[in-house]
Scaffold this motif. Structure first.
Motif, PDB file in Angstrom:
ATOM      1  N   LEU A 155      -2.084  10.839  -2.782  1.00  0.00           N
ATOM      2  CA  LEU A 155      -0.869  10.114  -3.134  1.00  0.00           C
ATOM      3  C   LEU A 155       0.251  11.037  -3.591  1.00  0.00           C
ATOM      4  N   ASP A 159       3.128  11.189   2.599  1.00  0.00           N
ATOM      5  CA  ASP A 159       3.893   9.948   2.722  1.00  0.00           C
ATOM      6  C   ASP A 159       3.032   8.794   3.225  1.00  0.00           C
ATOM      7  N   ARG A 160       2.026   9.098   4.021  1.00  0.00           N
ATOM      8  CA  ARG A 160       1.149   8.048   4.532  1.00  0.00           C
ATOM      9  C   ARG A 160      -0.232   8.632   4.793  1.00  0.00           C
ATOM     10  N   LEU A 217      -2.417   2.590  -2.350  1.00  0.00           N
ATOM     11  CA  LEU A 217      -1.888   2.583  -0.995  1.00  0.00           C
ATOM     12  C   LEU A 217      -1.735   1.146  -0.485  1.00  0.00           C
ATOM     13  N   THR A 295       0.473   3.298   3.655  1.00  0.00           N
ATOM     14  CA  THR A 295       1.633   3.942   3.054  1.00  0.00           C
ATOM     15  C   THR A 295       1.586   3.730   1.549  1.00  0.00           C
ATOM     16  N   LYS A 296       2.463   4.393   0.834  1.00  0.00           N
ATOM     17  CA  LYS A 296       2.507   4.208  -0.608  1.00  0.00           C
ATOM     18  C   LYS A 296       3.096   2.849  -0.956  1.00  0.00           C
ATOM     19  N   ASN A 297       2.611   2.276  -2.048  1.00  0.00           N
ATOM     20  CA  ASN A 297       3.188   1.011  -2.536  1.00  0.00           C
ATOM     21  C   ASN A 297       4.630   1.217  -2.993  1.00  0.00           C
TER      22      ASN A 297
END
Length: 297
Positions: A155, A159-160, A217, A295-297
């Motif tokens: 994280l 980015d993903r 994620l 992807t990140k939240n």
């Protein structure tokens, strides 16, 4: 080890034969390598890996996904490929042999191989990456916590996160024996303190997905794909479970009679599934593969 493309220009992502020729193989092994490369290329296309990306690959092994990723990112991109295994691990070529071969290939300047524990490496670097890739490597982890720890450190650096793993489902009925062989191995593995098996900790897609969400994620997309004809992973796993060496490992590692009966029954189910295929003059197919992007939240 074939090097028929060592002096040529890099292949494109649509040139599966060209990528397969870059990957290490003997004179009579191209038909084995080609379906593996086709499957990895399917993953890379689903994930949408673009030219210029800076990819971090966890659990690269001999580099069958690495070479496809390096093809996809182009000369402006890069792939940092990490694996903690010893460089003398692997067959028919060791990690060291395969990685050296790929470094000398037309896409070698795009690849950096790192022998390291993934968590240790990610924590030690200040580099940022566009994408982390974990392609069919989670079952090699020693415990579920390793998976969670890796996701947590990623994280901070990517980015993903793009993941693939065997789904434990068989859209093609010929793959049922592969699914059963996985559970036979898993039933044995829980009795080992150390292992070099391909199935050390078996995760389902739901458990992988849940861990990713807990880590912070967000699921962007997921799908199942059926591996191409000729991808032999299912046959290899079934062959291992039915081998004398696997039987010996049962005797050496499982002492409780009831627990041993479970492993033996699982092994017998694999043999029965294989016999059903033989009666139809069919061969084991490799099970479905789950493919997801987070992807990140």
């Amino acid at each position: 080890m074939s090097s028929d493309s060592a002096a040529s220009t890099p292949p494109t992502l649509d040139d599966l034969d060209g990528i397969a020729r870059v990957y290490p193989h003997g004179p009579n092994q191209f038909h084995i390598v080609r379906p593996q490369i086709e499957q990895r290329a399917s993953l890379v296309k689903i994930w949408g890996i673009k030219p210029g990306e800076k990819v971090l690959e966890i659990g690269c092994g001999q580099g069958d996904c690495t070479v496809v990723l390096a093809t996809a990112v182009g000369d402006e991109g890069s792939v940092t490929a990490i694996d903690p295994a010893s460089l003398d691990y692997g067959s028919p070529y060791t990690l060291g042999q395969a990685q050296a071969h790929l470094k000398a290939s037309p896409v070698g300047n795009r690849i950096t191989f790192v022998q390291s524990d993934p968590v240790t490496f990610v924590q030690s670097t200040s580099e940022r990456y566009t994408t982390a890739v974990l392609a069919q490597c989670s079952w090699y982890f020693s415990s579920p916590r390793v998976w969670s720890d890796i996701l947590a450190v990623l994280l901070e650096r990517v980015d993903r996160v793009c993941i693939s793993e065997y789904s434990l489902t068989a859209s093609d009925p010929r793959a049922a024996a592969h699914v059963l062989a996985t559970f036979a191995q898993a039933a044995l593995e829980v009795h080992k303190n150390e292992s070099s098996s391909n199935c050390r900790t078996v995760f389902s897609p739901e458990r992988l997905k849940d861990a990713a969400i807990v880590a912070g994620l967000k699921l962007q997309q997921e799908t199942l794909i059926v591996p191409p004809e000729g991808m032999l992973d299912g046959r290899w796993e079934v062959g291992w479970v039915l081998s004398k060496d696997f039987e010996k490992e049962i005797d050496e590692n499982v002492k409780d009679e009831r627990e041993k009966a479970v492993v033996i029954a699982a092994r017998d189910s694999v043999r029965a599934a294989l016999e059903l295929l033989k009666a139809k003059d069919e061969k084991v197919h490799t099970m479905d593969v789950w493919v997801a992007t987070f992807t990140k939240n």
